[in-house]
Design a protein around this motif. Sequence first.
Motif, PDB file in Angstrom:
ATOM      1  N   UNK A 240      32.498   1.205  44.241  1.00  0.00           N
ATOM      2  CA  UNK A 240      32.998   1.708  45.610  1.00  0.00           C
ATOM      3  C   UNK A 240      31.888   2.156  46.185  1.00  0.00           C
ATOM      4  N   UNK A 241      30.607   2.410  46.246  1.00  0.00           N
ATOM      5  CA  UNK A 241      29.793   2.657  46.509  1.00  0.00           C
ATOM      6  C   UNK A 241      28.550   1.662  47.209  1.00  0.00           C
ATOM      7  N   UNK A 242      28.519   0.319  46.754  1.00  0.00           N
ATOM      8  CA  UNK A 242      28.478  -0.976  47.351  1.00  0.00           C
ATOM      9  C   UNK A 242      29.548  -1.183  48.412  1.00  0.00           C
ATOM     10  N   UNK A 243      30.814  -1.285  48.299  1.00  0.00           N
ATOM     11  CA  UNK A 243      31.533  -1.347  49.233  1.00  0.00           C
ATOM     12  C   UNK A 243      31.932  -0.624  50.645  1.00  0.00           C
ATOM     13  N   UNK A 244      31.443   0.962  50.240  1.00  0.00           N
ATOM     14  CA  UNK A 244      31.219   2.033  51.601  1.00  0.00           C
ATOM     15  C   UNK A 244      30.248   1.205  52.393  1.00  0.00           C
ATOM     16  N   UNK A 245      29.041   0.915  51.405  1.00  0.00           N
ATOM     17  CA  UNK A 245      27.988   0.681  52.842  1.00  0.00           C
ATOM     18  C   UNK A 245      28.013  -1.013  52.975  1.00  0.00           C
ATOM     19  N   UNK A 246      28.948  -1.355  52.970  1.00  0.00           N
ATOM     20  CA  UNK A 246      28.603  -2.922  53.784  1.00  0.00           C
ATOM     21  C   UNK A 246      28.408  -2.530  55.010  1.00  0.00           C
ATOM     22  N   UNK A 247      27.876  -3.619  55.631  1.00  0.00           N
ATOM     23  CA  UNK A 247      28.019  -3.386  56.988  1.00  0.00           C
ATOM     24  C   UNK A 247      26.977  -2.414  57.603  1.00  0.00           C
ATOM     25  N   UNK A 248      26.356  -1.817  56.897  1.00  0.00           N
ATOM     26  CA  UNK A 248      25.160  -0.356  57.511  1.00  0.00           C
ATOM     27  C   UNK A 248      23.709  -0.641  57.683  1.00  0.00           C
ATOM     28  N   UNK A 249      23.846  -0.100  59.207  1.00  0.00           N
ATOM     29  CA  UNK A 249      22.403  -1.012  59.685  1.00  0.00           C
ATOM     30  C   UNK A 249      21.641  -0.377  59.021  1.00  0.00           C
ATOM     31  N   UNK A 250      19.740   0.229  58.686  1.00  0.00           N
ATOM     32  CA  UNK A 250      19.180   0.943  57.837  1.00  0.00           C
ATOM     33  C   UNK A 250      18.085   0.774  58.337  1.00  0.00           C
ATOM     34  N   UNK A 251      17.036   1.484  59.088  1.00  0.00           N
ATOM     35  CA  UNK A 251      16.181   1.051  59.989  1.00  0.00           C
ATOM     36  C   UNK A 251      15.170   1.869  58.128  1.00  0.00           C
ATOM     37  N   UNK A 252      14.312   0.792  58.082  1.00  0.00           N
ATOM     38  CA  UNK A 252      13.377   0.972  56.916  1.00  0.00           C
ATOM     39  C   UNK A 252      11.437   1.047  57.079  1.00  0.00           C
ATOM     40  N   UNK A 253      10.653   1.573  56.692  1.00  0.00           N
ATOM     41  CA  UNK A 253       9.473   1.650  56.863  1.00  0.00           C
ATOM     42  C   UNK A 253       9.391   0.174  57.496  1.00  0.00           C
ATOM     43  N   UNK A 254       7.981   0.253  58.567  1.00  0.00           N
ATOM     44  CA  UNK A 254       7.419  -0.940  58.422  1.00  0.00           C
ATOM     45  C   UNK A 254       7.521  -0.778  60.468  1.00  0.00           C
ATOM     46  N   UNK A 255       8.190  -1.069  61.028  1.00  0.00           N
ATOM     47  CA  UNK A 255       8.472  -1.302  61.754  1.00  0.00           C
ATOM     48  C   UNK A 255       9.347  -1.974  62.747  1.00  0.00           C
ATOM     49  N   UNK A 256       9.516  -2.943  61.868  1.00  0.00           N
ATOM     50  CA  UNK A 256      10.632  -3.844  61.585  1.00  0.00           C
ATOM     51  C   UNK A 256      12.081  -3.207  62.231  1.00  0.00           C
ATOM     52  N   UNK A 257      13.608  -4.705  62.258  1.00  0.00           N
ATOM     53  CA  UNK A 257      14.515  -4.681  62.969  1.00  0.00           C
ATOM     54  C   UNK A 257      14.758  -3.631  61.475  1.00  0.00           C
ATOM     55  N   UNK A 258      16.286  -3.401  61.710  1.00  0.00           N
ATOM     56  CA  UNK A 258      17.122  -2.270  60.877  1.00  0.00           C
ATOM     57  C   UNK A 258      17.068  -3.363  59.406  1.00  0.00           C
ATOM     58  N   UNK A 259      17.674  -2.712  58.688  1.00  0.00           N
ATOM     59  CA  UNK A 259      18.114  -3.836  57.023  1.00  0.00           C
ATOM     60  C   UNK A 259      19.671  -3.675  57.778  1.00  0.00           C
ATOM     61  N   UNK A 260      20.295  -4.940  57.481  1.00  0.00           N
ATOM     62  CA  UNK A 260      21.626  -5.022  57.409  1.00  0.00           C
ATOM     63  C   UNK A 260      21.979  -4.966  56.034  1.00  0.00           C
ATOM     64  N   UNK A 261      22.977  -3.877  55.829  1.00  0.00           N
ATOM     65  CA  UNK A 261      23.408  -3.933  54.457  1.00  0.00           C
ATOM     66  C   UNK A 261      24.640  -4.781  54.197  1.00  0.00           C
ATOM     67  N   UNK A 262      24.703  -5.641  52.485  1.00  0.00           N
ATOM     68  CA  UNK A 262      25.985  -6.664  52.710  1.00  0.00           C
ATOM     69  C   UNK A 262      26.383  -6.405  50.966  1.00  0.00           C
ATOM     70  N   UNK A 263      26.199  -5.544  50.733  1.00  0.00           N
ATOM     71  CA  UNK A 263      27.307  -5.035  49.421  1.00  0.00           C
ATOM     72  C   UNK A 263      28.202  -4.973  49.559  1.00  0.00           C
ATOM     73  N   UNK A 264      29.438  -5.612  49.799  1.00  0.00           N
ATOM     74  CA  UNK A 264      30.452  -5.818  49.001  1.00  0.00           C
ATOM     75  C   UNK A 264      30.670  -6.188  47.784  1.00  0.00           C
ATOM     76  N   UNK A 265      30.402  -7.640  48.162  1.00  0.00           N
ATOM     77  CA  UNK A 265      29.913  -8.577  46.782  1.00  0.00           C
ATOM     78  C   UNK A 265      28.994  -8.695  46.344  1.00  0.00           C
TER      79      UNK A 265
END
Length: 494
Positions: A240-265
């Motif tokens: 359920x957690x991975x399904x909820x997080x699917x498609x979220x954009x997460x800013x990470x360290x390093x100054x790059x673009x946000x990471x987009x999560x594809x966690x559903x499957x």
Amino acid sequence: MRGPTGPSRPGRPGGGSAPLPPPGGSRPPAARAAARLTALAALAAAAAVALAAVLLPALSGGGTARAQQQQEEEPAAVLLAEVDGTITPVIADYLDSAVQAAEEGGHQALLVELDTPGGLDASMREIIQDFLDARVPVIVHVTPSGARAASAGALITFSAHVAAMAPGTTIGAATPVDLQGGEISDKVLNDAAAYAEAIAGERGRNAEFAAQTVRDGRSVTAATALELNAVDLVAGDRAGLLDELDGREIPVAGGGPPAVLHTADAPVTEHPMGFFSALLQSLADPNLAFLFLSVGALALLYELAVPGIGLGGVIGVILLVTGFFALSVLPVHIAGLALLVLAAALLAAELFTPGIGIFAAGGAIALLFGGLFLFEGSMRVSPWVLVPASVLLGAGAAVAGRLAWRARRRRPASGAEAYTGRELTVESVTAPEAGPEGRALLDGAWWRVRHRDGAPMRPGQPARVVGLDGLTLLVETLPDSPGSGGPTDPSAKD
């Protein structure tokens, strides 16, 4: 004369004129055939090159498209790390290696499933720094239901890119405690509260609540934490957690673009703790620490009271060192340590001065209260461990005291005391008529014997040792045993 057919052809045999060279340098038929074949080969090679130039980009584009499609269909794996227990240097090293493995292994996120009562401040800060500097999204999930993120665990949860809790879990109670049981100064408390506020503010969470968990020891449920914006979501399980997080954009360290999560499957890859790390972490348990200290002290005291082959002393030292290691990573109260020292002293007194068990009973009671007061906060010794261990150790000290007392009674004395009262048989005399001295065998050695009153002795006569004069045993004669057919056994009576 010319023939009727006219001039002869060049090169024809029998012609009347010499052959002329071919016009324009014509080559023989074999050479012309070879030239044609070479031209055809060159033309085929050029056509192949042109065809490759046209088809290869299309083929490459198609392969890339298929790879991209496959990548979209099979998202990168999520790395899983499980923390169940006290936050120690072992856990700090474990999570640091998990962050590095997630970054270097191409994982799209690091999922930390957390259940902890807290732990060391230094280890907590190392973990938080790793999470803040991570170049992959770090997800902390307080799970399963009934778990907690208390004390250091609360601040670790606040530092994650995504903070999630399962229903029925709690978070908070982050007030620092002194490992020696002393009072926490305002300076330390203010520093911890400011640190919690900074972490929560960095992740866009409720900084005021984070400070309250430190200053007031506030703790809330998962639903309340979600309402207070202390966590991001409530999820019952991993799927359920991975399904909820699917498609979220997460800013990470390093100054790059946000990471987009594809966690559903997304597949989940476990990051196990090494064998020795797991062993060291298992030692940081209040129940094991109490048992190691108690049994180790009893084994060492027993070895000192009744020296043997040294096995008890070796085991005692090993258990005490292991117990001290556990104490080094647990919040300890000074009163509990003092009671443990008192318990060891009382148990030692029972070993060296056994009686009716007063010291053993006092040691068991001191051990019981020492275990109750030994640890701070929510980490306690289980009553199912504390009570039986205290009773058994008290009883064991009483039994060991009696055994030590009996061993000391049987311990052979030196000098005349070692032989006084022993019975022997005079084997021979120097002068049978009036000889005051003779020889007798005692404890495998031949001794000179003499009657204490100078009375004569005879061979085969039983006697009892009453003293020692240098290397001569002073004896008194005994009447012969009825029906004895020979000398009495010198070792028949001790």
